[in-house]
Scaffold this active site. Structure first.
Site, PDB file in Angstrom:
ATOM      1  N   ASN A 237      -1.917  -2.803  13.525  1.00 60.26           N
ATOM      2  CA  ASN A 237      -1.721  -1.570  12.772  1.00 60.26           C
ATOM      3  C   ASN A 237      -2.976  -1.299  11.931  1.00 60.26           C
ATOM      4  O   ASN A 237      -3.379  -2.145  11.125  1.00 60.26           O
ATOM      5  CB  ASN A 237      -0.492  -1.708  11.867  1.00 60.26           C
ATOM      6  CG  ASN A 237      -0.116  -0.418  11.175  1.00 60.26           C
ATOM      7  OD1 ASN A 237      -0.962   0.247  10.593  1.00 60.26           O
ATOM      8  ND2 ASN A 237       1.160  -0.072  11.218  1.00 60.26           N
TER       9      ASN A 237
ATOM     10  N   ARG B 262     -10.924   7.841  -1.185  1.00 56.36           N
ATOM     11  CA  ARG B 262     -12.047   8.698  -1.580  1.00 56.36           C
ATOM     12  C   ARG B 262     -12.034  10.047  -0.854  1.00 56.36           C
ATOM     13  O   ARG B 262     -12.943  10.850  -1.053  1.00 56.36           O
ATOM     14  CB  ARG B 262     -13.369   7.985  -1.269  1.00 56.36           C
ATOM     15  CG  ARG B 262     -13.661   6.790  -2.192  1.00 56.36           C
ATOM     16  CD  ARG B 262     -14.087   7.259  -3.572  1.00 56.36           C
ATOM     17  NE  ARG B 262     -14.490   6.143  -4.425  1.00 56.36           N
ATOM     18  CZ  ARG B 262     -15.732   5.697  -4.543  1.00 56.36           C
ATOM     19  NH1 ARG B 262     -16.714   6.247  -3.845  1.00 56.36           N
ATOM     20  NH2 ARG B 262     -15.998   4.693  -5.346  1.00 56.36           N
TER      21      ARG B 262
ATOM     22  N   HIS C 176      -1.306  -5.268   7.632  1.00 57.17           N
ATOM     23  CA  HIS C 176      -1.865  -5.540   6.317  1.00 57.17           C
ATOM     24  C   HIS C 176      -2.608  -6.865   6.247  1.00 57.17           C
ATOM     25  O   HIS C 176      -3.732  -6.942   5.731  1.00 57.17           O
ATOM     26  CB  HIS C 176      -0.762  -5.498   5.259  1.00 57.17           C
ATOM     27  CG  HIS C 176      -1.265  -5.656   3.866  1.00 57.17           C
ATOM     28  ND1 HIS C 176      -1.359  -6.890   3.247  1.00 57.17           N
ATOM     29  CD2 HIS C 176      -1.737  -4.745   2.972  1.00 57.17           C
ATOM     30  CE1 HIS C 176      -1.845  -6.721   2.032  1.00 57.17           C
ATOM     31  NE2 HIS C 176      -2.089  -5.441   1.842  1.00 57.17           N
TER      32      HIS C 176
ATOM     33  N   HIS D 197       6.505  -6.455  10.127  1.00 53.24           N
ATOM     34  CA  HIS D 197       6.579  -6.049   8.722  1.00 53.24           C
ATOM     35  C   HIS D 197       6.360  -7.265   7.831  1.00 53.24           C
ATOM     36  O   HIS D 197       7.210  -8.145   7.727  1.00 53.24           O
ATOM     37  CB  HIS D 197       7.887  -5.364   8.338  1.00 53.24           C
ATOM     38  CG  HIS D 197       7.754  -4.511   7.094  1.00 53.24           C
ATOM     39  ND1 HIS D 197       6.819  -3.502   6.986  1.00 53.24           N
ATOM     40  CD2 HIS D 197       8.400  -4.532   5.909  1.00 53.24           C
ATOM     41  CE1 HIS D 197       6.920  -2.933   5.794  1.00 53.24           C
ATOM     42  NE2 HIS D 197       7.867  -3.543   5.120  1.00 53.24           N
ATOM     43  N   GLY D 198       5.184  -7.331   7.224  1.00 52.61           N
ATOM     44  CA  GLY D 198       4.862  -8.392   6.294  1.00 52.61           C
ATOM     45  C   GLY D 198       4.412  -9.694   6.934  1.00 52.61           C
ATOM     46  O   GLY D 198       4.201 -10.685   6.227  1.00 52.61           O
TER      47      GLY D 198
ATOM     48  N   HIS E 130       1.011   4.817  11.821  1.00 52.51           N
ATOM     49  CA  HIS E 130       2.171   5.507  11.268  1.00 52.51           C
ATOM     50  C   HIS E 130       1.691   6.842  10.704  1.00 52.51           C
ATOM     51  O   HIS E 130       1.004   6.879   9.681  1.00 52.51           O
ATOM     52  CB  HIS E 130       2.817   4.658  10.168  1.00 52.51           C
ATOM     53  CG  HIS E 130       4.061   5.257   9.593  1.00 52.51           C
ATOM     54  ND1 HIS E 130       4.837   4.597   8.655  1.00 52.51           N
ATOM     55  CD2 HIS E 130       4.681   6.453   9.793  1.00 52.51           C
ATOM     56  CE1 HIS E 130       5.861   5.358   8.314  1.00 52.51           C
ATOM     57  NE2 HIS E 130       5.785   6.500   8.990  1.00 52.51           N
TER      58      HIS E 130
ATOM     59  N   ARG F 191       2.629   9.505   8.666  1.00 54.24           N
ATOM     60  CA  ARG F 191       3.665   9.820   7.690  1.00 54.24           C
ATOM     61  C   ARG F 191       3.700  11.327   7.425  1.00 54.24           C
ATOM     62  O   ARG F 191       2.700  12.030   7.568  1.00 54.24           O
ATOM     63  CB  ARG F 191       3.416   9.066   6.384  1.00 54.24           C
ATOM     64  CG  ARG F 191       3.564   7.556   6.500  1.00 54.24           C
ATOM     65  CD  ARG F 191       3.370   6.907   5.140  1.00 54.24           C
ATOM     66  NE  ARG F 191       4.409   7.321   4.226  1.00 54.24           N
ATOM     67  CZ  ARG F 191       5.476   6.581   3.889  1.00 54.24           C
ATOM     68  NH1 ARG F 191       5.613   5.371   4.400  1.00 54.24           N
ATOM     69  NH2 ARG F 191       6.371   7.022   3.038  1.00 54.24           N
TER      70      ARG F 191
ATOM     71  N   THR G  69       7.125   1.039   4.299  1.00 51.50           N
ATOM     72  CA  THR G  69       8.477   1.120   4.835  1.00 51.50           C
ATOM     73  C   THR G  69       9.335   0.011   4.243  1.00 51.50           C
ATOM     74  O   THR G  69       8.965  -1.155   4.262  1.00 51.50           O
ATOM     75  CB  THR G  69       8.450   1.002   6.370  1.00 51.50           C
ATOM     76  OG1 THR G  69       7.587   2.018   6.901  1.00 51.50           O
ATOM     77  CG2 THR G  69       9.836   1.185   6.946  1.00 51.50           C
TER      78      THR G  69
ATOM     79  N   GLU H 191      12.361  -3.014  17.160  1.00 52.38           N
ATOM     80  CA  GLU H 191      11.429  -3.827  16.389  1.00 52.38           C
ATOM     81  C   GLU H 191      12.204  -4.373  15.198  1.00 52.38           C
ATOM     82  O   GLU H 191      12.662  -3.606  14.346  1.00 52.38           O
ATOM     83  CB  GLU H 191      10.219  -3.035  15.917  1.00 52.38           C
ATOM     84  CG  GLU H 191       9.260  -3.891  15.087  1.00 52.38           C
ATOM     85  CD  GLU H 191       7.960  -3.188  14.730  1.00 52.38           C
ATOM     86  OE1 GLU H 191       7.263  -3.695  13.829  1.00 52.38           O
ATOM     87  OE2 GLU H 191       7.659  -2.137  15.330  1.00 52.38           O
TER      88      GLU H 191
ATOM     89  N   HIS I 185      -4.045   0.699   7.162  1.00 55.13           N
ATOM     90  CA  HIS I 185      -4.684   0.351   5.894  1.00 55.13           C
ATOM     91  C   HIS I 185      -6.185   0.635   5.899  1.00 55.13           C
ATOM     92  O   HIS I 185      -6.790   0.742   4.826  1.00 55.13           O
ATOM     93  CB  HIS I 185      -4.391  -1.105   5.532  1.00 55.13           C
ATOM     94  CG  HIS I 185      -2.948  -1.320   5.180  1.00 55.13           C
ATOM     95  ND1 HIS I 185      -2.379  -0.793   4.044  1.00 55.13           N
ATOM     96  CD2 HIS I 185      -1.945  -1.957   5.839  1.00 55.13           C
ATOM     97  CE1 HIS I 185      -1.097  -1.117   3.998  1.00 55.13           C
ATOM     98  NE2 HIS I 185      -0.814  -1.824   5.084  1.00 55.13           N
TER      99      HIS I 185
ATOM    100  N   GLU J 199       4.268   5.175  15.029  1.00 58.11           N
ATOM    101  CA  GLU J 199       5.413   5.073  14.134  1.00 58.11           C
ATOM    102  C   GLU J 199       5.625   6.423  13.467  1.00 58.11           C
ATOM    103  O   GLU J 199       4.659   7.047  13.014  1.00 58.11           O
ATOM    104  CB  GLU J 199       5.165   4.000  13.077  1.00 58.11           C
ATOM    105  CG  GLU J 199       5.055   2.599  13.641  1.00 58.11           C
ATOM    106  CD  GLU J 199       4.866   1.541  12.577  1.00 58.11           C
ATOM    107  OE1 GLU J 199       5.130   0.365  12.863  1.00 58.11           O
ATOM    108  OE2 GLU J 199       4.459   1.896  11.453  1.00 58.11           O
TER     109      GLU J 199
ATOM    110  N   ARG K 173      -0.442  10.209   3.968  1.00 58.24           N
ATOM    111  CA  ARG K 173      -1.124   9.413   2.940  1.00 58.24           C
ATOM    112  C   ARG K 173      -2.227   8.532   3.513  1.00 58.24           C
ATOM    113  O   ARG K 173      -3.103   8.088   2.784  1.00 58.24           O
ATOM    114  CB  ARG K 173      -0.134   8.565   2.153  1.00 58.24           C
ATOM    115  CG  ARG K 173       0.504   7.446   2.936  1.00 58.24           C
ATOM    116  CD  ARG K 173       1.366   6.556   2.057  1.00 58.24           C
ATOM    117  NE  ARG K 173       2.486   7.271   1.463  1.00 58.24           N
ATOM    118  CZ  ARG K 173       3.480   6.664   0.831  1.00 58.24           C
ATOM    119  NH1 ARG K 173       3.461   5.346   0.684  1.00 58.24           N
ATOM    120  NH2 ARG K 173       4.485   7.356   0.335  1.00 58.24           N
ATOM    121  N   HIS K 174      -2.164   8.223   4.798  1.00 55.24           N
ATOM    122  CA  HIS K 174      -3.252   7.429   5.379  1.00 55.24           C
ATOM    123  C   HIS K 174      -3.691   8.003   6.729  1.00 55.24           C
ATOM    124  O   HIS K 174      -4.694   8.695   6.791  1.00 55.24           O
ATOM    125  CB  HIS K 174      -2.899   5.932   5.466  1.00 55.24           C
ATOM    126  CG  HIS K 174      -1.494   5.595   5.833  1.00 55.24           C
ATOM    127  ND1 HIS K 174      -0.907   5.997   7.017  1.00 55.24           N
ATOM    128  CD2 HIS K 174      -0.554   4.861   5.174  1.00 55.24           C
ATOM    129  CE1 HIS K 174       0.330   5.516   7.072  1.00 55.24           C
ATOM    130  NE2 HIS K 174       0.576   4.836   5.973  1.00 55.24           N
TER     131      HIS K 174
END
Length: 241
Positions: A7, A18, A214, A191-192, A43, A45, A101, A151, A10, A70, A49-50
């Site tokens: 993923n 910026r 991440h 996730h994580g 993802h 969204r 999420t 998933e 990030h 996603e 946001r990213h």
């Protein structure tokens, strides 16, 4: 052989801090593939946001493995998925206030809606995955709604630091995986997950795919993205030995 989806959200998060042009998640995806990743995950969204639509469009033309989009189950996102045609879409819940999420979709409460929502997506040759908590009822509901894959949300497992709690959460994932295998639906996990906690889940041979972002991007700050991805690939491949 278990697969790794990287993923790159990030990378886009850092760029958007910026509102600039770098670092580019498209470049990150290319490096991840060169390092052995089996797929790229983004993802898109609703609040953008990213990842941006520009990223998604370029990635569709440059990703040489598989592109996993996603997204929330909205009309806007369905339209984008039908236009872009990723390899797979993963339906996830979304709240504007969340940092990331927070849990899986409640497939059991939405079977008729989800079955209708994904019909056109599947008819266009796009695979469909539901991001769900490790709950037997949610696994069965996902199958009932027509998902090709689930998933399993490993968030609570990843956050568990006490040994007993860590193992309890792992066992929940095992039971959900066993149920998915029994009813004939594909199985991913994510996730994580990081370089340490993934090792317990690698004992669950039925998990076909791990989606990780991440921890790989965080490690890349210190060792570089190519090495960070390659190290995770090597950990996952050790399962096959």
């Amino acid at each position: 052989m278990a697969l790794l989806g990287v993923n790159v959200d990030h990378v886009a998060t850092l760029r958007q801090a910026r509102r600039g042009k770098e670092p580019d998640p498209v470049w990150a995806a290319a490096i991840a593939e060169l390092a052995g990743a089996d797929g790229i995950v983004v993802h898109l969204r609703e609040d953008r946001r990213h990842i941006q639509e520009r990223d998604l469009r370029i990635l569709r033309n440059t990703v040489r493995t598989r592109l996993n989009l996603e997204m929330a189950a909205t009309d806007e996102m369905k339209g984008i998925s039908l236009e872009i045609k990723p390899s797979k879409v993963t339906l996830v819940p979304e709240r504007r206030e969340e940092i990331t999420t927070e849990g899986g979709i409640n497939a059991r409460a939405m079977v008729p809606f989800l079955r209708s929502y994904i019909k056109e997506i599947k008819e266009n040759g796009i695979g469909v995955c539901f991001f769900i908590d490790p709950d037997l009822d949610q696994v069965e509901a996902s199958k009932d709604a027509g998902a090709d894959m689930v998933e399993i949300n490993t968030g609570r497992y990843s956050e568990a630091w006490e040994v007993d709690e860590h193992e309890r959460e792992a066992e929940k994932i095992e039971r959900a995986v066993e149920k998915a295998k029994l009813i004939g639906i594909g199985i991913a996990a994510g996730h994580g997950l990081n370089y340490w906690n993934i090792r317990r889940l690698l004992r669950i041979k039925e998990i076909e795919e791990y989606n990780i972002g991440h921890s790989i991007i965080a490690r890349a700050i210190f060792v570089g993205l190519h090495r960070a991805v390659k190290e995770m690939v090597e950990i996952i491949r050790e399962r096959e030995k």
